[in-house]
Design a protein around this motif. Structure first.
Motif, PDB file in Angstrom:
ATOM      1  N   ALA A 180       0.486   8.036  -6.643  1.00 61.12           N
ATOM      2  CA  ALA A 180       1.191   8.214  -5.370  1.00 61.12           C
ATOM      3  C   ALA A 180       0.502   7.531  -4.194  1.00 61.12           C
ATOM      4  O   ALA A 180       1.167   6.844  -3.411  1.00 61.12           O
ATOM      5  N   LEU A 234       3.719   0.284  -0.290  1.00 60.01           N
ATOM      6  CA  LEU A 234       4.854   0.323   0.638  1.00 60.01           C
ATOM      7  C   LEU A 234       4.431  -0.088   2.049  1.00 60.01           C
ATOM      8  O   LEU A 234       5.130  -0.853   2.719  1.00 60.01           O
ATOM      9  N   ALA A 235       3.268   0.387   2.485  1.00 62.81           N
ATOM     10  CA  ALA A 235       2.767   0.005   3.807  1.00 62.81           C
ATOM     11  C   ALA A 235       2.484  -1.498   3.861  1.00 62.81           C
ATOM     12  O   ALA A 235       2.815  -2.165   4.848  1.00 62.81           O
ATOM     13  N   TYR A 255       1.178   3.897  -4.365  1.00 68.51           N
ATOM     14  CA  TYR A 255       2.564   3.611  -3.998  1.00 68.51           C
ATOM     15  C   TYR A 255       2.709   3.514  -2.489  1.00 68.51           C
ATOM     16  O   TYR A 255       3.334   2.593  -1.972  1.00 68.51           O
ATOM     17  N   TRP A 256       2.148   4.472  -1.771  1.00 69.14           N
ATOM     18  CA  TRP A 256       2.277   4.468  -0.316  1.00 69.14           C
ATOM     19  C   TRP A 256       1.530   3.295   0.307  1.00 69.14           C
ATOM     20  O   TRP A 256       2.002   2.725   1.299  1.00 69.14           O
TER      21      TRP A 256
END
Length: 154
Positions: free
Chosen positions: A45, A52-53, A48-49
């Motif tokens: 997780a 995405l950033a 993933y963030w």
């Protein structure tokens, strides 16, 4: 030019794979044991963030460059470099700028990918993945952002 890039990629990869001295490249085994960004127990997780950033930041940078005077210079050099030079656009300056920007963004992506996988190996960027990446660029369209055509206002 694309074939030359494929050939260079494959020659360098084969030189690294056949290096049996286990020098700075690690040969065919690569460089294992890279630390992840968040450690082993964090899970997927946080990665993933972070991805995405990075996607949002890089997309904003690319969009801003495309729709700026620098992007207009890039587009005019791509379409007709002689005409662009006649209009006062310094070809060397802007080609060096686009090369540096693309190398920086590629380096950011490569650093994230290497730390996500916790290893750097020559098999990661083989001919199949390189061909796939070039096919995505061609199908998506050269000079497009998010799949739509790009025609900057001059």
């Amino acid at each position: 030019m694309a074939l030359l890039t494929f050939a260079f990629n494959e020659v360098v990869r084969l030189l690294i794979v056949t290096d049996d001295r286990n020098g700075p490249t690690g040969g065919a085994f690569g460089l294992p044991g890279l630390p992840g960004f968040f450690g082993e127990s964090a899970g997927k997780a946080p990665n993933y963030w972070l991805a995405l950033a990075l996607l949002v930041i890089v997309s904003l940078v690319v969009w801003r460059v495309m729709y700026s005077p620098i992007g207009v210079a890039f587009a005019s050099l791509r379409e007709n470099s002689r005409y662009a030079a006649g209009r006062g656009i310094d070809r060397f300056k802007y080609q060096l700028l686009v090369f540096g920007l693309s190398a920086f963004l590629t380096g950011v992506a490569g650093a994230f990918y290497a730390h996500y996988l916790s290893i750097i190996q020559p098999q990661i960027m083989g001919l199949a993945l390189s061909t796939n990446l070039v096919a995505m660029i061609v199908v998506g369209g050269l000079g497009t952002f998010a799949g739509r055509s790009w025609a900057p206002a001059c």
